[in-house]
Design a protein around this motif. Structure first.
Motif, PDB file in Angstrom:
ATOM      1  N   ASN A  20       0.281   4.226   0.419  1.00  0.00           N
ATOM      2  CA  ASN A  20      -0.080   5.220   1.431  1.00  0.00           C
ATOM      3  C   ASN A  20       0.086   4.694   2.860  1.00  0.00           C
ATOM      4  N   CYS A  21       0.713   3.531   2.993  1.00  0.00           N
ATOM      5  CA  CYS A  21       0.946   2.987   4.338  1.00  0.00           C
ATOM      6  C   CYS A  21       2.129   3.713   4.966  1.00  0.00           C
ATOM      7  N   VAL A  22       1.969   4.060   6.234  1.00  0.00           N
ATOM      8  CA  VAL A  22       3.004   4.825   6.940  1.00  0.00           C
ATOM      9  C   VAL A  22       4.346   4.087   6.931  1.00  0.00           C
ATOM     10  N   ARG A  44      -1.874  -9.553   7.167  1.00  0.00           N
ATOM     11  CA  ARG A  44      -2.438  -8.217   7.400  1.00  0.00           C
ATOM     12  C   ARG A  44      -1.351  -7.288   7.922  1.00  0.00           C
ATOM     13  N   ARG A  50       5.716  -4.887   9.514  1.00  0.00           N
ATOM     14  CA  ARG A  50       5.255  -6.055  10.277  1.00  0.00           C
ATOM     15  C   ARG A  50       3.936  -6.538   9.714  1.00  0.00           C
ATOM     16  N   HIS A  77       6.839   5.299   4.489  1.00  0.00           N
ATOM     17  CA  HIS A  77       7.243   6.710   4.537  1.00  0.00           C
ATOM     18  C   HIS A  77       8.073   7.072   5.758  1.00  0.00           C
ATOM     19  N   GLU A  78       7.908   6.321   6.837  1.00  0.00           N
ATOM     20  CA  GLU A  78       8.627   6.637   8.066  1.00  0.00           C
ATOM     21  C   GLU A  78       9.663   5.541   8.318  1.00  0.00           C
ATOM     22  N   ASN A 103       0.849  -1.196   0.000  1.00  0.00           N
ATOM     23  CA  ASN A 103       0.000   0.000   0.000  1.00  0.00           C
ATOM     24  C   ASN A 103       0.887   1.250   0.000  1.00  0.00           C
ATOM     25  N   VAL A 130      10.426   2.692   9.837  1.00  0.00           N
ATOM     26  CA  VAL A 130       9.625   1.677  10.524  1.00  0.00           C
ATOM     27  C   VAL A 130       9.984   0.297   9.961  1.00  0.00           C
ATOM     28  N   HIS A 135       0.465  -4.660   9.930  1.00  0.00           N
ATOM     29  CA  HIS A 135       0.291  -4.200  11.318  1.00  0.00           C
ATOM     30  C   HIS A 135      -0.076  -2.724  11.342  1.00  0.00           C
ATOM     31  N   TYR A 136       0.387  -1.967  10.350  1.00  0.00           N
ATOM     32  CA  TYR A 136       0.142  -0.522  10.356  1.00  0.00           C
ATOM     33  C   TYR A 136      -1.140  -0.155   9.620  1.00  0.00           C
ATOM     34  N   CYS A 137      -1.198  -0.404   8.310  1.00  0.00           N
ATOM     35  CA  CYS A 137      -2.369   0.094   7.564  1.00  0.00           C
ATOM     36  C   CYS A 137      -3.542  -0.881   7.609  1.00  0.00           C
ATOM     37  N   GLU A 138      -3.324  -2.107   8.126  1.00  0.00           N
ATOM     38  CA  GLU A 138      -4.370  -3.114   8.324  1.00  0.00           C
ATOM     39  C   GLU A 138      -4.920  -3.703   7.031  1.00  0.00           C
ATOM     40  N   ARG A 139      -4.290  -3.383   5.884  1.00  0.00           N
ATOM     41  CA  ARG A 139      -4.746  -4.026   4.637  1.00  0.00           C
ATOM     42  C   ARG A 139      -4.257  -5.458   4.600  1.00  0.00           C
ATOM     43  N   THR A 140      -5.017  -6.299   3.905  1.00  0.00           N
ATOM     44  CA  THR A 140      -4.576  -7.683   3.775  1.00  0.00           C
ATOM     45  C   THR A 140      -3.935  -7.891   2.409  1.00  0.00           C
TER      46      THR A 140
END
Lengths: 308, 151
Positions: B111-113, B134, B122, B116-117, B109, B119, B136-141
């Motif tokens: 746009n998942c943090v 899934r 996970r 960009h950061e 994704n 990190v 851990h950050y953006c919760e998309r599967t």
């Protein structure tokens, strides 16, 4: 469950007991507030509202909740006026702000930003929307509104209408409703259907789900109609937006076939998906829904601060 | 026996039943490409009853733990691991997909943090068959090719 210091990031982190507990505390605070006018549970505590993306309603509602609890508020309402513009990382912004406050509320355009903030911060973090992912406090206030209106959530037939594909509000709400014994009508244009994995998850959890494009056909069945705006900003493609723009409207003619007790909800702001003529009717619940934001957020702030 | 085409190791780990062509990815994920990672003996495209063709990696002088080797389960789910001491196999195990995948997979994704950061990405394993993770950050599967494409 010890709430002190807990983060509120995703409705996925909540059990049914957690949800019920928050709703109960919100109701208690609403009643106390009615009696006393203002409360002082959070006296001396500071809330930092970090809105990297504009939102009038959610920010004001959190600020109002903190003031009503007797606490105070600092923060910003757009990233343009902060050092993020100078290239500061989110982690550094959070580590800085937590030195000034006791609880953080964050809205950010990137998905997962609130989760990251919570990992970095020692103090509790509450997610007020991370991109198109989660907005858990909206979900809790939606459930609270339904519970206050009907005295229960179990046994209701609930229609979710509009942008079920990109709307994070309806995704979280559907996930939370799966804890209850409800029947769901997912009503949307073909292009904006609820993602398949969510529908499957709902069915696996035993929710009776109907997917339809026919709003008129579904109306007589419903106890609650939850309307959402088709959000232009969430569409990757303008052409796709134009195809579905204005494809439905809830008005008095449509509501003639509804149960007398049907309640219409909307997370607001609305554009033209609910005609203003509905505002004065017994069906309109959306301004009551706005009101619910305050007691629910008071409950969450008070619980995570450990002052209730 | 095709295994005999490469030298038997006195001490170390034999990673067997790697899908053909994946050995390079496997040693990258296991961090065996570093100069101090131990001597590697590699056999690629070896005929195999189970897989048709397979790769084998032998790591001399290093004993890999089950937890370490499980990192490769995403690309090589059929892998078996033999721990060799004094020319004898003293331990044997199959890789299994861990409950959480950390660090080796990027979130698709944009746009998942986590993209960009600073990190470590996970993922929680939601289902093993078919594999579904899934973020851990953006919760998309993510599933299937999307997983392999982001390793």
């Amino acid at each position: 469950m010890d709430w002190k210091g807990r983060d509120v990031i995703s409705i996925r982190d909540f059990s049914k007991e957690d949800i019920e507990f928050v709703l109960k505390v919100a109701e208690r605070l609403e009643n106390e507030l009615k009696g006393k006018g203002s409360l002082d549970y959070a006296r001396g505590k500071i809330l930092a509202t970090l809105f990297f993306e504009p939102s009038t309603r959610t920010r004001l509602s959190f600020e109002s909740a903190m003031h009503r609890l007797g606490g105070s508020v600092i923060g910003f309402s757009s990233a343009a006026s902060t050092s993020v513009k100078k290239g500061e990382s989110l982690a550094d912004t959070i580590k800085t702000v937590e030195q000034y406050s006791d609880v953080i509320v964050i809205r950010h355009p990137m998905e997962g930003a609130a989760r990251l903030a919570a990992e970095v911060a020692e103090i509790p973090v509450i997610n007020a929307g991370d991109g198109s992912n989660q907005h858990p406090t909206q979900t809790l206030l939606d459930l609270y509104t339904i519970k206050r209106a009907f005295g229960r959530i179990d046994g209701l037939t609930i229609g979710l209408l509009g942008d079920l594909k990109y709307g994070r509000t309806v995704h979280s709400l559907a996930e939370a409703l799966a804890f209850y014994d409800v029947e769901l009508y997912l009503i949307s244009p073909e292009l904006l259907r609820m993602p398949k994995h969510i529908v499957e998850e709902l069915r696996e959890k035993g929710v009776k789900v109907h997917e339809t494009t026919d709003l008129e056909g579904a109306i007589p069945e419903l106890d609650v109609l939850y309307v959402t705006r088709i959000q232009r900003e969430r569409f990757p493609d303008e052409e796709e937006y134009l195809k579905v723009k204005g494809s439905y409207q809830v008005n008095c003619r449509l509501l003639k076939n509804a149960k007398e007790t049907l309640k219409v909800m909307h997370p607001l702001p609305r554009v033209d998906e609910i005609h203003p003529e509905v505002d004065g009717s017994e069906h309109a619940l959306y301004f009551r829904q706005v009101f619910s934001g305050v007691p629910v957020r008071m409950a969450l702030l008070g619980l995570t601060l450990g002052v209730l | 026996m095709p295994e005999l085409k490469i030298e038997v190791i006195p001490e170390g780990t034999v990673i067997d039943h790697i899908p053909a062509g994946k050995w390079l990815k496997v040693i990258e994920i296991l961090g065996l490409t570093k100069p101090n990672g131990g001597t590697l003996l590699i056999a690629s495209n070896v005929p195999s009853k189970k897989l048709g063709r397979k790769d084998i990696v032998k790591v001399e002088g290093r004993y890999l733990s089950e937890e370490e080797v499980n990192k490769i389960a995403l690309i090589a789910p059929m892998t078996t691991v033999n721990i060799v001491r004094d020319y004898k196999i003293v331990e044997k195990f199959k890789v299994s997909i861990p409950d959480e995948i950390t660090g080796i997979l990027r979130c698709p994704n944009p746009n998942c943090v986590s993209n960009h950061e600073y990190v470590v990405p996970r993922f929680k394993v939601e289902s093993r068959e078919p594999l579904k993770l899934r973020c851990h950050y953006c919760e998309r599967t993510i599933e299937g090719d999307e997983i392999l494409g982001n390793l």
